[in-house]
Write a protein that holds these residues in place. Sequence first.
Motif, PDB file in Angstrom:
ATOM      1  N   ASN A   1       4.240 -13.512  36.966  1.00  0.00           N
ATOM      2  CA  ASN A   1       5.342 -13.826  37.864  1.00  0.00           C
ATOM      3  C   ASN A   1       4.827 -14.736  38.969  1.00  0.00           C
ATOM      4  OD1 ASN A   1       7.403 -13.871  39.735  1.00  0.00           O
ATOM      5  ND2 ASN A   1       7.875 -11.677  39.540  1.00  0.00           N
ATOM      6  N   ALA A   2       5.358 -15.951  39.017  1.00  0.00           N
ATOM      7  CA  ALA A   2       4.863 -16.931  39.984  1.00  0.00           C
ATOM      8  C   ALA A   2       5.104 -16.493  41.424  1.00  0.00           C
ATOM      9  CB  ALA A   2       5.512 -18.289  39.735  1.00  0.00           C
ATOM     10  N   ASP A   3       6.034 -15.566  41.628  1.00  0.00           N
ATOM     11  CA  ASP A   3       6.334 -15.120  42.987  1.00  0.00           C
ATOM     12  C   ASP A   3       5.435 -13.965  43.428  1.00  0.00           C
ATOM     13  OD1 ASP A   3       8.405 -16.982  43.227  1.00  0.00           O
ATOM     14  OD2 ASP A   3       9.810 -15.640  42.221  1.00  0.00           O
ATOM     15  N   GLN A   4       4.602 -13.477  42.528  1.00  0.00           N
ATOM     16  CA  GLN A   4       3.762 -12.328  42.847  1.00  0.00           C
ATOM     17  C   GLN A   4       2.290 -12.711  42.679  1.00  0.00           C
ATOM     18  OE1 GLN A   4       4.706  -8.818  40.668  1.00  0.00           O
ATOM     19  NE2 GLN A   4       2.940  -7.671  41.404  1.00  0.00           N
ATOM     20  N   PRO A   5       1.549 -12.835  43.795  1.00  0.00           N
ATOM     21  CA  PRO A   5       0.138 -13.221  43.676  1.00  0.00           C
ATOM     22  C   PRO A   5      -0.645 -12.214  42.841  1.00  0.00           C
ATOM     23  CG  PRO A   5       0.894 -13.365  45.956  1.00  0.00           C
ATOM     24  CD  PRO A   5       1.965 -12.652  45.179  1.00  0.00           C
ATOM     25  N   LEU A   6      -1.601 -12.716  42.089  1.00  0.00           N
ATOM     26  CA  LEU A   6      -2.481 -11.865  41.313  1.00  0.00           C
ATOM     27  C   LEU A   6      -3.623 -11.366  42.203  1.00  0.00           C
ATOM     28  CD1 LEU A   6      -2.505 -14.007  38.059  1.00  0.00           C
ATOM     29  CD2 LEU A   6      -1.131 -11.993  38.567  1.00  0.00           C
ATOM     30  N   ARG A   7      -4.478 -10.540  41.642  1.00  0.00           N
ATOM     31  CA  ARG A   7      -5.518  -9.878  42.432  1.00  0.00           C
ATOM     32  C   ARG A   7      -6.834 -10.660  42.410  1.00  0.00           C
ATOM     33  NH1 ARG A   7      -5.489  -4.303  39.339  1.00  0.00           N
ATOM     34  NH2 ARG A   7      -5.164  -5.787  37.625  1.00  0.00           N
ATOM     35  N   GLN A   8      -7.649 -10.449  43.431  1.00  0.00           N
ATOM     36  CA  GLN A   8      -9.005 -10.966  43.413  1.00  0.00           C
ATOM     37  C   GLN A   8      -9.901 -10.081  44.272  1.00  0.00           C
ATOM     38  OE1 GLN A   8      -8.582 -15.026  44.989  1.00  0.00           O
ATOM     39  NE2 GLN A   8      -9.687 -14.412  46.825  1.00  0.00           N
ATOM     40  N   VAL A   9     -11.198 -10.107  43.965  1.00  0.00           N
ATOM     41  CA  VAL A   9     -12.180  -9.342  44.716  1.00  0.00           C
ATOM     42  C   VAL A   9     -13.456 -10.169  44.789  1.00  0.00           C
ATOM     43  CG1 VAL A   9     -12.962  -8.098  42.630  1.00  0.00           C
ATOM     44  CG2 VAL A   9     -13.380  -7.114  44.909  1.00  0.00           C
ATOM     45  N   SER A  10     -14.119 -10.131  45.946  1.00  0.00           N
ATOM     46  CA  SER A  10     -15.335 -10.908  46.166  1.00  0.00           C
ATOM     47  C   SER A  10     -16.513  -9.986  46.470  1.00  0.00           C
ATOM     48  CB  SER A  10     -15.145 -11.889  47.325  1.00  0.00           C
ATOM     49  OG  SER A  10     -14.145 -12.843  47.040  1.00  0.00           O
ATOM     50  N   TYR A  11     -17.702 -10.448  46.062  1.00  0.00           N
ATOM     51  CA  TYR A  11     -18.939  -9.692  46.272  1.00  0.00           C
ATOM     52  C   TYR A  11     -19.995 -10.618  46.869  1.00  0.00           C
ATOM     53  CZ  TYR A  11     -16.647  -6.668  42.837  1.00  0.00           C
ATOM     54  OH  TYR A  11     -15.743  -5.879  42.165  1.00  0.00           O
ATOM     55  N   ASP A  12     -20.797 -10.071  47.786  1.00  0.00           N
ATOM     56  CA  ASP A  12     -21.891 -10.829  48.386  1.00  0.00           C
ATOM     57  C   ASP A  12     -23.130 -10.754  47.499  1.00  0.00           C
ATOM     58  OD1 ASP A  12     -20.399 -11.497  50.662  1.00  0.00           O
ATOM     59  OD2 ASP A  12     -20.953  -9.624  51.672  1.00  0.00           O
ATOM     60  N   LEU A  13     -23.773 -11.907  47.306  1.00  0.00           N
ATOM     61  CA  LEU A  13     -25.050 -11.982  46.600  1.00  0.00           C
ATOM     62  C   LEU A  13     -26.112 -12.354  47.622  1.00  0.00           C
ATOM     63  CD1 LEU A  13     -23.962 -13.992  43.402  1.00  0.00           C
ATOM     64  CD2 LEU A  13     -23.776 -11.528  43.835  1.00  0.00           C
ATOM     65  N   SER A  14     -27.178 -11.581  47.689  1.00  0.00           N
ATOM     66  CA  SER A  14     -28.216 -11.781  48.705  1.00  0.00           C
ATOM     67  C   SER A  14     -29.292 -12.740  48.211  1.00  0.00           C
ATOM     68  CB  SER A  14     -28.874 -10.447  49.064  1.00  0.00           C
ATOM     69  OG  SER A  14     -27.917  -9.535  49.576  1.00  0.00           O
ATOM     70  N   ALA A  15     -29.829 -13.543  49.137  1.00  0.00           N
ATOM     71  CA  ALA A  15     -30.948 -14.430  48.822  1.00  0.00           C
ATOM     72  C   ALA A  15     -32.150 -13.601  48.399  1.00  0.00           C
ATOM     73  CB  ALA A  15     -31.280 -15.291  50.028  1.00  0.00           C
ATOM     74  N   GLN A  16     -32.873 -14.079  47.368  1.00  0.00           N
ATOM     75  CA  GLN A  16     -34.030 -13.374  46.833  1.00  0.00           C
ATOM     76  C   GLN A  16     -35.278 -14.238  46.973  1.00  0.00           C
ATOM     77  OE1 GLN A  16     -33.643 -10.069  45.309  1.00  0.00           O
ATOM     78  NE2 GLN A  16     -31.732 -10.410  46.447  1.00  0.00           N
ATOM     79  N   SER A  17     -36.288 -13.718  47.638  1.00  0.00           N
ATOM     80  CA  SER A  17     -37.560 -14.429  47.715  1.00  0.00           C
ATOM     81  C   SER A  17     -38.186 -14.509  46.323  1.00  0.00           C
ATOM     82  CB  SER A  17     -38.517 -13.716  48.669  1.00  0.00           C
ATOM     83  OG  SER A  17     -37.974 -13.662  49.976  1.00  0.00           O
ATOM     84  N   ASN A  18     -38.801 -15.648  46.007  1.00  0.00           N
ATOM     85  CA  ASN A  18     -39.368 -15.855  44.681  1.00  0.00           C
ATOM     86  C   ASN A  18     -40.486 -16.882  44.765  1.00  0.00           C
ATOM     87  OD1 ASN A  18     -38.134 -18.687  43.720  1.00  0.00           O
ATOM     88  ND2 ASN A  18     -36.561 -17.578  44.895  1.00  0.00           N
ATOM     89  N   ASP A  19     -41.129 -17.139  43.634  1.00  0.00           N
ATOM     90  CA  ASP A  19     -42.274 -18.050  43.598  1.00  0.00           C
ATOM     91  C   ASP A  19     -41.884 -19.460  43.175  1.00  0.00           C
ATOM     92  OD1 ASP A  19     -44.015 -15.991  44.317  1.00  0.00           O
ATOM     93  OD2 ASP A  19     -44.243 -15.360  42.229  1.00  0.00           O
ATOM     94  N   GLY A  20     -40.603 -19.782  43.175  1.00  0.00           N
ATOM     95  CA  GLY A  20     -40.144 -21.067  42.685  1.00  0.00           C
ATOM     96  C   GLY A  20     -39.911 -22.091  43.777  1.00  0.00           C
TER      97      GLY A  20
END
Length: 282
Positions: free
Chosen positions: A2-21
């Motif tokens: 239904n174009a008059d009814q927004p659909l759902r969404q959810v967001s998640y945080d991704l943390s920076a990871q220390s690495n050897d690259g």
Amino acid sequence: MNADQPLRQVSYDLSAQSNDGALSDGVSATATFRELGPNQTLVTLELDGGATNTDVSHPAHIHNGAAGSGGGIAIYLSPIDGTGGGGTSARVVDRSFDQLADFDGYINIHESAANLGNVVAQGNIGANADGQTSEGFNVVDNPQSKTYSLSANSNDGSVAPDGIPGQVTFNEVTNGMTIVTWKLDVDGATGADVSHPAHIHNGAAGSGGGIEIYLSPVDGTDSAARSSKLVNRSYDNLTSFDGYVNVHQSAAKLGNVVAQGNIGANASGGDGGGGGGGGGGY
């Protein structure tokens, strides 16, 4: 839908990871699940600092289990082009929003396909995280879709010197946004230890026009050999655009074009058809 009814969404945080690259401090990012219909979800990734200004693409996957558990890959996501395009990617996943929002998993973003051991961002999702919910797409009724062919292009590269044919599809979502999905016609993955970037260029194929829109690369190990990008342009704008698509061997070898094809105003025809939220129109 239904174009008059927004659909759902959810967001998640991704943390920076220390690495050897090359990105030793890692990069923080946001993953968002956007409902498309009963059986499809758009998973978008966005690096907080934009493109990393590297000559690689950054593969990403949804893994089983909690972050740090070493769980195997459950779902391939679209890599993020390090050379430009805002540090974003998208992937249409054939799972419902509820399935992904409840999934026992986490996301890894890696330095490159050749250096998967260097994880630059990581974060729990679904059942393992408290996501931030909000209203999602307010989709158009009867979304339109059009597909254009990409021809194999001979080149001097080491991955696909004879080129690889494919297709690019524009799927209307809202009045101002389009999902651009492209795929290579291979039996499984390309088998390369690189990701294959793609762009929409100005002008007709072969004209040498500059990059207008960055698309998400295809991971060389992805058996689906496809990728998507959420583009902030209307469907009508893209299907009338004076442009063409180039697919390249890798971010470091952009001179080796493996596939190319006209789109929009420069293409003869194109396979159109109304999309649909319910079935798998994306």
